[in-house]
Design a protein around this motif. Structure first.
Motif, short mmCIF file in Angstrom:
data_model
loop_
_atom_site.label_atom_id
_atom_site.label_comp_id
_atom_site.label_asym_id
_atom_site.label_seq_id
_atom_site.Cartn_x
_atom_site.Cartn_y
_atom_site.Cartn_z
N GLN A 81 -16.18 -7.03 -4.01
CA GLN A 81 -15.18 -7.12 -2.95
C GLN A 81 -13.89 -6.49 -3.48
OE1 GLN A 81 -14.64 -11.08 -1.42
NE2 GLN A 81 -16.84 -11.46 -1.20
N PRO A 82 -13.26 -5.58 -2.72
CA PRO A 82 -12.00 -5.02 -3.19
C PRO A 82 -10.96 -6.13 -3.33
CG PRO A 82 -12.75 -3.92 -1.18
CD PRO A 82 -13.63 -5.11 -1.38
N LYS A 83 -10.03 -5.94 -4.25
CA LYS A 83 -8.96 -6.94 -4.39
C LYS A 83 -8.04 -6.90 -3.19
CE LYS A 83 -8.94 -7.15 -9.38
NZ LYS A 83 -8.63 -6.23 -10.50
N PRO A 84 -7.65 -8.07 -2.68
CA PRO A 84 -6.72 -8.05 -1.55
C PRO A 84 -5.45 -7.34 -1.98
CG PRO A 84 -7.36 -10.31 -2.12
CD PRO A 84 -7.91 -9.42 -3.17
N GLY A 85 -4.92 -6.48 -1.13
CA GLY A 85 -3.65 -5.84 -1.44
C GLY A 85 -3.80 -4.44 -1.99
N SER A 86 -5.00 -4.09 -2.47
CA SER A 86 -5.15 -2.74 -3.00
C SER A 86 -5.10 -1.73 -1.85
CB SER A 86 -6.45 -2.61 -3.79
OG SER A 86 -7.56 -2.92 -2.98
N GLY A 87 -4.34 -0.67 -2.04
CA GLY A 87 -4.25 0.39 -1.03
C GLY A 87 -3.35 0.07 0.15
N LEU A 88 -2.51 -0.95 0.00
CA LEU A 88 -1.71 -1.39 1.16
C LEU A 88 -0.26 -0.95 1.12
CD1 LEU A 88 -2.74 -5.03 2.02
CD2 LEU A 88 -3.07 -2.93 3.33
N SER A 89 0.23 -0.48 -0.03
CA SER A 89 1.67 -0.26 -0.16
C SER A 89 2.20 0.77 0.84
CB SER A 89 2.02 0.15 -1.60
OG SER A 89 1.20 1.23 -1.98
N ALA A 90 1.39 1.80 1.11
CA ALA A 90 1.87 2.86 2.01
C ALA A 90 1.40 2.67 3.45
CB ALA A 90 1.42 4.22 1.49
N ALA A 91 0.69 1.57 3.73
CA ALA A 91 0.11 1.39 5.06
C ALA A 91 1.19 1.24 6.14
CB ALA A 91 -0.81 0.17 5.06
N LYS A 92 0.99 1.93 7.25
CA LYS A 92 1.97 1.87 8.36
C LYS A 92 1.35 1.38 9.66
CE LYS A 92 5.10 5.55 6.94
NZ LYS A 92 5.49 6.94 7.21
N THR A 93 0.03 1.49 9.77
CA THR A 93 -0.63 1.06 11.01
C THR A 93 -1.67 0.00 10.68
OG1 THR A 93 -2.14 2.94 10.81
CG2 THR A 93 -0.25 3.22 12.27
N PHE A 94 -1.64 -1.07 11.47
CA PHE A 94 -2.45 -2.25 11.17
C PHE A 94 -3.17 -2.75 12.42
CE2 PHE A 94 1.03 -2.08 8.22
CZ PHE A 94 0.53 -2.53 7.01
N LEU A 95 -4.42 -3.18 12.22
CA LEU A 95 -5.11 -3.94 13.26
C LEU A 95 -5.20 -5.37 12.76
CD1 LEU A 95 -6.80 -4.16 15.89
CD2 LEU A 95 -8.82 -3.58 14.52
N LEU A 96 -4.66 -6.32 13.55
CA LEU A 96 -4.70 -7.74 13.19
C LEU A 96 -5.71 -8.43 14.11
CD1 LEU A 96 -1.77 -6.59 12.44
CD2 LEU A 96 -1.08 -8.98 12.39
N LYS A 112 7.22 -7.25 10.74
CA LYS A 112 8.51 -7.20 11.45
C LYS A 112 9.67 -7.04 10.46
CE LYS A 112 9.00 -10.03 15.07
NZ LYS A 112 8.91 -11.38 15.70
N GLY A 113 9.53 -7.65 9.31
CA GLY A 113 10.55 -7.50 8.26
C GLY A 113 10.70 -6.06 7.79
N LYS A 114 9.62 -5.30 7.91
CA LYS A 114 9.67 -3.88 7.54
C LYS A 114 9.96 -2.99 8.75
CE LYS A 114 6.19 -4.04 3.84
NZ LYS A 114 4.80 -3.65 3.51
N ASN A 115 10.42 -3.59 9.85
CA ASN A 115 10.69 -2.85 11.09
C ASN A 115 9.46 -2.18 11.68
OD1 ASN A 115 13.41 -3.39 11.62
ND2 ASN A 115 14.00 -2.02 9.94
N ILE A 116 8.30 -2.75 11.43
CA ILE A 116 7.08 -2.27 12.09
C ILE A 116 6.82 -3.17 13.29
CG2 ILE A 116 4.58 -1.98 11.83
CD1 ILE A 116 5.02 -1.33 8.89
N PRO A 117 6.81 -2.62 14.52
CA PRO A 117 6.59 -3.47 15.69
C PRO A 117 5.16 -4.02 15.69
CG PRO A 117 6.56 -1.15 16.32
CD PRO A 117 6.98 -1.19 14.87
#
Lengths: 250, 250
Positions: B95-110, B175-180
């Motif tokens: 299983q990949p470690k949580p958080g790997s590859g996330l620093s530059a992420a701008k678009t998210f599906l929740l 939201k803290g990063k100004n991502i709607p």
């Protein structure tokens, strides 16, 4: 109210035969399962008879009018079910006549050889949501009255015409009426957002693995594709149908 | 090459335990099945060991590098399968470690409490296709490493970060990063086409029956809905996800 207790009762045997396409075609009827589907079928007056398990009794919130209701033992009820948690209510419905409700139709979803019943049902539900006027299901697709197709479509079979047809004939017919028909393809196709949205169109989508048949693609007004921005090879066919129908209908 | 013939072999018992979420969580590994998934996992160097049935032997077209390959009897191979037609090839992946590859992420599906594994897998595949940077799966959803989720996602688990997380925390963080962050809802929501497309966003979709949790909806930047033009009550959640992601990414 009729009450049937034996699995050997001829009527029970007839209901069970409706789990096969052959008997559904022969009789022009099909079997649905669960409260929601029975409710939707009753609204559209397509129900010939309702079957309820003695375990649940008569559901008070269903408006059954004068439809015949037959009570059966739980064992009989379960023998009709293709789900893991049967709700104990079924109905026998008549298949609508092909062609009914089609004269004014302007928007069409054409389906070529989609084999997964969950996909086909979801596509029918999506076409309903998008306000499409008719769904044409070509050869090589799973039967439109398969129980899993019916469940996945969540009652949309009773909301718009779902027709088995020859897709070649339908493409010719729509084009003859000046209705553009768009196929979906990976090669020689335009990005879908390059197509103008219009009041009348046919969208043709195809098999989960191989897409739309090439001979059919050669007959269309034009072919579309949905860009893949990430690393997946393709989209699920029902998801692709949703993206395209909601774009074209806008 | 190691060759295992007994179902009682401790390694076989360990593999079979990976069919449960508990053991997947404890070990930080998961089991995949079939050529396509194994191929995708090998490309991304996530494979710890490959298991092949003696019936199929070593697949020539797989680039396995120095990955350990273990051959097993057909009986053992079939005991690991959750499909009706096993292909005879499996891999154990980390299983990949949580958080790997996330620093530059701008678009998210929740994803809030999506329970059908086919839906969750199809949503992950759709997010991949749409070029989304990360998928966050909240409490109450089916396990992301469930075998049917893995199959429906068709390898997308290896293409983008899929993370279990607390959706309240994630909404705050984005939201803290100004991502709607946009929820999906039927009441107090805007038609999705009224929203401006943007470089960075989070889209939150929810449970098949009840939608997104109300407390979560009250925390978003805004909530969206997809108009229903026909008589169906709603869209399948994976289809809705596809329509919204492809609209927002345009």
């Amino acid at each position: 109210m009729k009450y049937i207790q034996s699995l050997q009762n001829p009527q029970v045997k007839q209901w069970k035969k409706l789990l096969t396409k052959k008997e559904r075609d022969r009789s022009g009827t099909f079997l649905i399962e669960g409260f929601h589907l029975v409710e939707e079928a009753l609204k559209e007056e397509q129900v010939l008879e309702i079957i309820v398990s003695e375990k649940i009794g008569l559901p008070p919130r269903l408006e059954m009018g004068s439809t015949e209701v037959i009570m059966v033992t739980e064992e009989i009820a379960n023998s009709l079910s293709e789900t893991e948690t049967p709700q104990g209510i079924y109905a026998i419905c008549r298949q609508p006549k092909p062609g009914s409700g089609l004269s004014a139709a302007k928007t069409f979803l054409l389906i070529d050889a989609v084999q997964d019943p969950g996909n086909l049902g979801t596509m029918i539900r999506t076409a309903d949501a998008a306000g499409i006027d008719a769904v044409i299901v070509g050869r090589g697709s799973v039967d439109i009255y398969n129980s899993k197709v019916l469940r996945s479509a969540q009652g949309s079979h009773f909301h718009l015409p779902i027709i088995r047809g020859d897709l070649e004939d339908w493409i010719q017919e729509l084009k003859g009426k000046n209705i553009p028909v768009y196929g979906t393809a990976l090669e020689g196709a335009s990005t879908y957002t390059d197509i103008l949205q219009s009041e009348a169109f046919g969208l043709m989508v195809g098999n989960e693995g191989s897409g739309v048949n090439k001979d059919l693609l050669s007959m269309t007004t034009g072919n579309l594709y949905i860009p893949i921005y990430g690393k997946s090879e393709s989209l699920n066919v029902a998801v692709a149908t949703g993206i395209l129908l909601y774009y074209l209908k806008k």
